[in-house]
Design a protein around this motif. Structure first.
Motif, mmCIF file in Angstrom:
data_model
loop_
_atom_site.group_PDB
_atom_site.id
_atom_site.type_symbol
_atom_site.label_atom_id
_atom_site.label_comp_id
_atom_site.label_asym_id
_atom_site.label_seq_id
_atom_site.Cartn_x
_atom_site.Cartn_y
_atom_site.Cartn_z
ATOM 1 N N ARG A 105 -54.066 -36.329 -64.512
ATOM 2 C CA ARG A 105 -53.148 -35.514 -63.865
ATOM 3 C C ARG A 105 -53.667 -35.231 -62.495
ATOM 4 O O ARG A 105 -54.710 -34.493 -62.699
ATOM 5 C CB ARG A 105 -52.450 -34.517 -64.865
ATOM 6 C CG ARG A 105 -51.309 -33.712 -64.006
ATOM 7 C CD ARG A 105 -50.592 -33.060 -65.154
ATOM 8 N NE ARG A 105 -49.573 -32.159 -64.456
ATOM 9 C CZ ARG A 105 -49.578 -30.851 -64.117
ATOM 10 N NH1 ARG A 105 -50.868 -30.322 -64.396
ATOM 11 N NH2 ARG A 105 -48.428 -30.165 -63.737
ATOM 12 N N MET A 106 -52.838 -35.274 -61.373
ATOM 13 C CA MET A 106 -53.426 -34.617 -60.153
ATOM 14 C C MET A 106 -52.313 -33.955 -59.757
ATOM 15 O O MET A 106 -50.700 -34.485 -59.652
ATOM 16 C CB MET A 106 -53.846 -35.684 -59.229
ATOM 17 C CG MET A 106 -55.259 -36.141 -59.424
ATOM 18 S SD MET A 106 -55.607 -37.379 -58.440
ATOM 19 C CE MET A 106 -57.177 -37.978 -58.673
ATOM 20 N N VAL A 107 -52.010 -33.013 -58.776
ATOM 21 C CA VAL A 107 -51.156 -32.065 -58.796
ATOM 22 C C VAL A 107 -51.152 -31.778 -57.166
ATOM 23 O O VAL A 107 -52.184 -31.936 -56.526
ATOM 24 C CB VAL A 107 -50.919 -30.481 -59.234
ATOM 25 C CG1 VAL A 107 -50.713 -30.683 -60.674
ATOM 26 C CG2 VAL A 107 -52.261 -29.955 -58.927
ATOM 27 N N PHE A 108 -50.039 -32.034 -56.349
ATOM 28 C CA PHE A 108 -49.742 -31.999 -55.123
ATOM 29 C C PHE A 108 -48.709 -31.063 -54.628
ATOM 30 O O PHE A 108 -47.675 -30.946 -55.397
ATOM 31 C CB PHE A 108 -49.625 -33.495 -54.645
ATOM 32 C CG PHE A 108 -50.422 -34.437 -54.715
ATOM 33 C CD1 PHE A 108 -51.742 -34.671 -53.866
ATOM 34 C CD2 PHE A 108 -50.789 -35.011 -55.839
ATOM 35 C CE1 PHE A 108 -52.853 -35.521 -54.076
ATOM 36 C CE2 PHE A 108 -51.574 -35.970 -56.260
ATOM 37 C CZ PHE A 108 -52.816 -36.226 -55.270
ATOM 38 N N THR A 109 -48.846 -30.830 -53.074
ATOM 39 C CA THR A 109 -47.451 -30.111 -52.768
ATOM 40 C C THR A 109 -46.384 -31.110 -52.509
ATOM 41 O O THR A 109 -46.689 -32.190 -52.419
ATOM 42 C CB THR A 109 -47.738 -29.237 -51.581
ATOM 43 O OG1 THR A 109 -48.367 -30.043 -50.700
ATOM 44 C CG2 THR A 109 -48.808 -27.994 -52.045
ATOM 45 N N LYS A 110 -45.241 -30.612 -52.052
ATOM 46 C CA LYS A 110 -44.042 -31.669 -51.872
ATOM 47 C C LYS A 110 -44.484 -32.460 -50.859
ATOM 48 O O LYS A 110 -43.910 -33.489 -50.603
ATOM 49 C CB LYS A 110 -42.651 -30.798 -51.783
ATOM 50 C CG LYS A 110 -41.442 -31.605 -51.393
ATOM 51 C CD LYS A 110 -40.289 -30.915 -51.531
ATOM 52 C CE LYS A 110 -39.097 -31.529 -51.181
ATOM 53 N NZ LYS A 110 -37.889 -30.720 -51.397
ATOM 54 N N ASP A 111 -45.096 -31.798 -49.733
ATOM 55 C CA ASP A 111 -45.234 -32.556 -48.468
ATOM 56 C C ASP A 111 -46.347 -33.382 -48.450
ATOM 57 O O ASP A 111 -46.634 -33.978 -47.293
ATOM 58 C CB ASP A 111 -45.241 -31.542 -47.360
ATOM 59 C CG ASP A 111 -46.575 -30.754 -47.331
ATOM 60 O OD1 ASP A 111 -46.869 -30.237 -48.617
ATOM 61 O OD2 ASP A 111 -47.038 -29.918 -46.508
ATOM 62 N N THR A 112 -47.197 -33.593 -49.673
ATOM 63 C CA THR A 112 -48.309 -34.493 -49.751
ATOM 64 C C THR A 112 -48.319 -35.196 -50.588
ATOM 65 O O THR A 112 -49.042 -36.563 -50.795
ATOM 66 C CB THR A 112 -49.395 -33.543 -49.838
ATOM 67 O OG1 THR A 112 -49.496 -32.857 -51.164
ATOM 68 C CG2 THR A 112 -49.874 -32.521 -48.773
ATOM 69 N N ILE A 113 -47.564 -35.392 -51.491
ATOM 70 C CA ILE A 113 -47.412 -36.427 -52.695
ATOM 71 C C ILE A 113 -47.067 -37.602 -52.432
ATOM 72 O O ILE A 113 -47.785 -38.726 -52.953
ATOM 73 C CB ILE A 113 -46.461 -35.600 -54.103
ATOM 74 C CG1 ILE A 113 -46.466 -36.585 -55.117
ATOM 75 C CG2 ILE A 113 -45.004 -35.736 -53.391
ATOM 76 C CD1 ILE A 113 -46.108 -35.911 -56.472
ATOM 77 N N ASP A 114 -46.109 -37.886 -51.800
ATOM 78 C CA ASP A 114 -45.740 -39.259 -51.047
ATOM 79 C C ASP A 114 -46.873 -39.840 -50.319
ATOM 80 O O ASP A 114 -47.174 -41.328 -50.841
ATOM 81 C CB ASP A 114 -44.445 -39.291 -50.302
ATOM 82 C CG ASP A 114 -43.075 -38.817 -51.103
ATOM 83 O OD1 ASP A 114 -43.108 -39.101 -52.329
ATOM 84 O OD2 ASP A 114 -42.386 -38.165 -50.603
ATOM 85 N N ALA A 115 -47.478 -39.457 -49.635
ATOM 86 C CA ALA A 115 -48.360 -39.746 -48.762
ATOM 87 C C ALA A 115 -49.603 -40.151 -49.515
ATOM 88 O O ALA A 115 -50.456 -41.201 -49.524
ATOM 89 C CB ALA A 115 -48.835 -39.116 -47.552
ATOM 90 N N ALA A 116 -49.872 -39.283 -50.612
ATOM 91 C CA ALA A 116 -51.275 -39.567 -51.512
ATOM 92 C C ALA A 116 -50.836 -40.797 -52.373
ATOM 93 O O ALA A 116 -51.529 -41.616 -52.576
ATOM 94 C CB ALA A 116 -51.427 -38.367 -52.311
ATOM 95 N N ALA A 117 -49.750 -40.940 -52.896
ATOM 96 C CA ALA A 117 -49.275 -42.268 -53.718
ATOM 97 C C ALA A 117 -49.497 -43.524 -52.854
ATOM 98 O O ALA A 117 -50.068 -44.460 -53.342
ATOM 99 C CB ALA A 117 -47.993 -41.965 -54.361
ATOM 100 N N ASP A 118 -48.954 -43.428 -51.608
ATOM 101 C CA ASP A 118 -48.963 -44.515 -50.637
ATOM 102 C C ASP A 118 -50.558 -44.725 -50.427
ATOM 103 O O ASP A 118 -51.090 -45.839 -50.336
ATOM 104 C CB ASP A 118 -48.306 -43.985 -49.509
ATOM 105 C CG ASP A 118 -48.457 -45.339 -48.511
ATOM 106 O OD1 ASP A 118 -48.085 -46.405 -48.526
ATOM 107 O OD2 ASP A 118 -49.214 -45.122 -47.176
#
Length: 211
Positions: free
Chosen positions: A97-110
């Motif tokens: 599991r990795m945790v992200f803020t709302k404004d970074t999670i989509d970019a990280a997944a991409d």
């Protein structure tokens, strides 16, 4: 079929809702030797020397006759009384599991899919489940910024077959601080802190044998 221990195996499989007439393109494929999905890691390891496809369901006596074909006589199986074994607390590592803020999670997944070769298994708002097919899944989850700064988010998700409420009580009695029990639809999740300040998540899938 034969496995690496040189034991001969015989199996009969009945498939429903498969078209009897073969066409160049078949909606429901019947694949022999690997899974029907595209993972490159699930091929049968061994040799298949006798494959038969029937256009009807076989009777039990017919399957038994094929099993004993050629005068084969299976060795008698010794009777062993099943031992009552306690259910282990943890079955194994299920997810990372990795945790992200709302404004970074989509970019990280991409970035992970484009540059590291991950595939998306599941995607919801603030949540991704990525896979390499040959290892535990990678969970990307959105948390509040102050929770991310605290550094007390669990990095691994372990699986259990124990009752999640009873397990919570057991761990609490052993000194753990229970944070919450979450119902995520497909599974229950137990979040807790051990006596040494480390965060843990234990998951119990719904529909497991101890419902």
């Amino acid at each position: 079929m034969r496995n690496p221990v040189t034991e001969w195996l015989s199996m009969a499989v009945s498939l429903l809702s498969v078209q009897a007439v073969l066409h160049p393109i078949i909606k429901n494929r019947c694949i022999v030797g690997r899974k029907s999905t595209d993972e490159p890691y699930f091929f049968f390891q061994g040799r298949i020397d006798d494959l038969r496809i029937y256009n009807r369901a076989m009777q039990d006596r017919e399957i038994e006759a094929l099993y004993l074909e050629g005068g084969y006589k299976p060795a008698p199986m010794p009777h062993v009384e099943p031992a009552e074994e306690p259910i282990p607390v943890l079955e194994g590592l299920d997810d990372i599991r990795m945790v992200f803020t709302k404004d970074t999670i989509d970019a990280a997944a991409d970035w992970y899919t484009r540059n590291l070769g991950f595939n998306i298994l599941m995607q919801e708002e603030g949540f991704y489940m990525l896979t390499l097919y040959n290892s535990p899944n990678l969970i990307l989850e959105c948390v509040k910024a102050r929770e991310l700064e605290s550094g007390q988010e669990a990095s691994f998700i372990f699986k259990t077959n124990r009752d999640i409420v009873e397990l919570s009580s057991t761990l609490s009695a052993a000194g753990a601080r229970i944070e919450q029990i979450r119902d995520e639809g497909f599974a229950w999740f137990l979040d807790f802190m051990d006596p040494y300040g480390q965060a843990w998540i234990i998951m119990r899938e719904k529909g497991s044998h101890l419902s």
